[in-house]
Scaffold this motif. Structure first.
Motif, short mmCIF file in Angstrom:
data_model
loop_
_atom_site.label_atom_id
_atom_site.label_comp_id
_atom_site.label_asym_id
_atom_site.label_seq_id
_atom_site.Cartn_x
_atom_site.Cartn_y
_atom_site.Cartn_z
N ILE A 72 0.84 -1.20 0.00
CA ILE A 72 0.00 0.00 0.00
C ILE A 72 0.87 1.25 0.00
O ILE A 72 0.51 2.28 -0.59
CB ILE A 72 -0.96 -0.01 1.19
N ALA A 73 2.05 1.16 0.63
CA ALA A 73 2.99 2.28 0.58
C ALA A 73 3.42 2.56 -0.85
O ALA A 73 3.57 3.73 -1.24
CB ALA A 73 4.20 1.99 1.46
N CYS A 74 3.60 1.50 -1.63
CA CYS A 74 3.96 1.69 -3.05
C CYS A 74 2.82 2.34 -3.82
O CYS A 74 3.04 3.19 -4.68
CB CYS A 74 4.32 0.35 -3.69
N VAL A 75 1.57 1.92 -3.52
CA VAL A 75 0.42 2.42 -4.27
C VAL A 75 0.07 3.84 -3.86
O VAL A 75 -0.16 4.72 -4.70
CB VAL A 75 -0.81 1.50 -4.05
N ALA A 76 0.00 4.09 -2.55
CA ALA A 76 -0.53 5.37 -2.06
C ALA A 76 0.50 6.20 -1.30
O ALA A 76 0.55 7.43 -1.46
CB ALA A 76 -1.74 5.12 -1.16
N LEU A 132 3.54 3.21 -11.90
CA LEU A 132 4.17 2.78 -10.65
C LEU A 132 3.10 2.32 -9.65
O LEU A 132 3.29 1.35 -8.92
CB LEU A 132 5.00 3.92 -10.05
N ALA A 133 1.98 3.05 -9.63
CA ALA A 133 0.87 2.64 -8.77
C ALA A 133 0.29 1.30 -9.23
O ALA A 133 -0.14 0.48 -8.41
CB ALA A 133 -0.21 3.70 -8.76
N LEU A 134 0.30 1.06 -10.56
CA LEU A 134 -0.19 -0.22 -11.09
C LEU A 134 0.68 -1.37 -10.59
O LEU A 134 0.16 -2.44 -10.23
CB LEU A 134 -0.19 -0.17 -12.62
N GLY A 137 -0.52 -4.48 -8.21
CA GLY A 137 -0.18 -5.88 -8.44
C GLY A 137 0.46 -6.51 -7.22
O GLY A 137 0.15 -7.64 -6.86
N SER A 138 1.35 -5.75 -6.57
CA SER A 138 2.00 -6.29 -5.36
C SER A 138 0.99 -6.53 -4.25
O SER A 138 1.09 -7.51 -3.51
CB SER A 138 3.11 -5.34 -4.90
N PHE A 139 0.00 -5.65 -4.13
CA PHE A 139 -1.04 -5.85 -3.13
C PHE A 139 -1.86 -7.10 -3.45
O PHE A 139 -2.18 -7.90 -2.56
CB PHE A 139 -1.97 -4.64 -3.07
N PRO A 170 3.70 -1.20 -25.93
CA PRO A 170 3.08 -0.56 -24.76
C PRO A 170 2.04 -1.42 -24.04
O PRO A 170 2.08 -1.53 -22.81
CB PRO A 170 2.46 0.71 -25.34
N VAL A 171 1.11 -2.03 -24.79
CA VAL A 171 0.06 -2.81 -24.14
C VAL A 171 0.65 -3.99 -23.38
O VAL A 171 0.28 -4.27 -22.23
CB VAL A 171 -0.97 -3.31 -25.18
N ALA A 172 1.60 -4.69 -23.99
CA ALA A 172 2.22 -5.83 -23.33
C ALA A 172 3.02 -5.39 -22.11
O ALA A 172 2.98 -6.04 -21.06
CB ALA A 172 3.13 -6.56 -24.33
N ALA A 173 3.75 -4.28 -22.24
CA ALA A 173 4.57 -3.80 -21.13
C ALA A 173 3.70 -3.41 -19.94
O ALA A 173 4.01 -3.76 -18.79
CB ALA A 173 5.43 -2.62 -21.58
N VAL A 174 2.63 -2.69 -20.19
CA VAL A 174 1.74 -2.26 -19.10
C VAL A 174 1.11 -3.47 -18.42
O VAL A 174 1.02 -3.54 -17.19
CB VAL A 174 0.66 -1.30 -19.63
N THR A 175 0.69 -4.45 -19.22
CA THR A 175 0.10 -5.67 -18.65
C THR A 175 1.10 -6.40 -17.75
O THR A 175 0.76 -6.85 -16.65
CB THR A 175 -0.37 -6.60 -19.78
#
Length: 389
Positions: free
Chosen positions: A138-142, A239-241, A245-247, A286-291
């Motif tokens: 959550i620290a990474c996300v928010a 970075l939030a994405l 994922g980590s959460f 881009p689409v593959a990298a973001v996924t």
């Protein structure tokens, strides 16, 4: 799960925010304190080094106290370090506060793990561990973007004040809900449990997997802008994405680590290595990298969290020292991964190269696990004590 475990997770969130938030505060700190950008960047290195060295040392020290006293001492020390850091105008003092905060953070994590699994229902070490580690995700996300925003609006000192304020509910919770009593154990008694070969293998695997995670995460911004071609404005969201994922990963680990750890580690480990290699091949799409940012964040923390819970199962009679060594192993990886990724970039291999470093580290972890198979059987929920394993 007792509510105090979630409040311990809140403290981990505050401490995780402190560990990572400097990435967005370095320019402001350098400008105001009159130091170079690399010097300001050493504040992050000092924290990481303090975590590596401090985790086992603080775990040993904490065995002399009750868990409540240890948790309170570490939380108050962390809070004071941030108050001093928020008001100082001296770079050397700020650097010292980062070392003190890292030592307090390392000690708190070790004792918090032991406390969480002691308060949790039987055979729920994985779930308790995932709740604590969700604070980091959550620290990474928010927390990290929030710290950067505070730095933009009111200066870098406001982020230090926010971390100190976030610790207050956790301090109150520890006072009210964590039992006092005698010290948790003895150094000699817990150290005997740490000699088990399987435990050493698990610690090595944790360092390698976390090294792979941070090899790519550290250089994710230049990878996505320089190779994928994504505009700078989208980086905070990406970075939030990864944080989301980590959460998701620690949530998955919390549900499966106590019942199906072997399946999760085997399947997740293979998928993680393959995912880093695939990311290296399709980073320009881009689409593959973001996924894959989302997928790899999920797999990395699902596997990493499960390894930590297995460390606690493997050393059931040494919950505090095993938590300390698990913390140290993760931070060894957090130092090793960026260093190796930086070496690859410095060798002229480009911003894709940290992805291949990540793939190599996880592949090495799989090879170590296969070679040490007699000692690296992920135990089920009804794990036996080490002496019986």
């Amino acid at each position: 799960m007792p509510f105090v475990v979630y409040l311990l997770g809140l403290a981990v969130f505050a401490q995780g925010t402190s560990e990572f938030m400097l990435a967005g505060l370095v320019p402001g700190i350098a400008r105001e304190l009159g130091v170079s950008i690399p010097a300001a960047g050493l504040l992050t290195s000092a924290f990481a080094a303090g975590m590596v060295v401090g985790a086992p040392l603080m775990a040993v020290l904490s065995l002399r106290w009750s868990r409540r006293s240890a948790l309170l001492s570490f939380l108050v020390a962390f809070l004071i370090a941030h108050v001093v850091g928020a008001v100082t105008t001296d770079y050397a003092v700020l650097l010292a506060t980062r070392v003190v905060a890292a030592l307090a953070n390392a000690g708190f994590l070790a004792v918090a793990m032991a406390t969480a699994i002691a308060l949790a229902p039987p055979h729920a070490k994985g779930r308790a561990t995932s709740i604590l580690l969700s604070g980091v995700t959550i620290a990474c996300v928010a927390g990290v973007p929030g710290g950067a925003l505070l730095g933009e609006l009111w200066g870098w000192r406001s982020a230090f004040w926010a971390v100190a304020l976030a610790l207050v509910p956790a301090i109150v919770a520890v006072l009210r809900s964590v039992p006092g009593g005698a010290p948790g154990g003895t150094v000699r008694g817990e150290a005997r449990a740490l000699r088990h070969p399987r435990l050493l293998v698990l610690l090595l695997l944790g360092a390698l997997v976390n090294g792979a995670t941070f090899s790519t995460f550290t250089y994710l911004a230049p990878l996505l802008t320089g190779v994928t071609g994504i505009a700078q404005v989208w980086l905070p969201g990406l970075l939030a994405l990864f944080g989301l994922g980590s959460f998701a990963g620690v949530t998955i680990s919390g549900r499966l680590a106590d019942t199906r750890p072997k399946v999760l580690l085997a399947a997740g480990g293979v998928a993680l290595a393959a995912g880093w290699a695939l990311f290296g091949l399709v980073a320009g799409v881009p689409v593959a990298a973001v996924t894959l940012v989302l997928v790899q964040g999920t797999l990395s923390f699902a596997v990493g969290s499960t390894l930590i819970s297995q460390v606690l199962y493997a050393a059931a009679t040494a919950p505090t020292l095993s938590g300390g060594f698990a913390t140290a192993a993760l931070n060894v990886g957090a130092v090793l991964g960026p260093w190796l990724g930086g070496l690859a970039i410095g060798a002229g291999l480009g911003f894709r190269s940290p992805l291949w470093v990540s793939a190599a580290l996880v592949t090495l972890a799989l090879a170590v696990a296969a070679a040490a198979r007699p000692y690296h059987r992920a135990e089920p929920a009804r794990a036996r004590p080490v002496s019986e394993a």
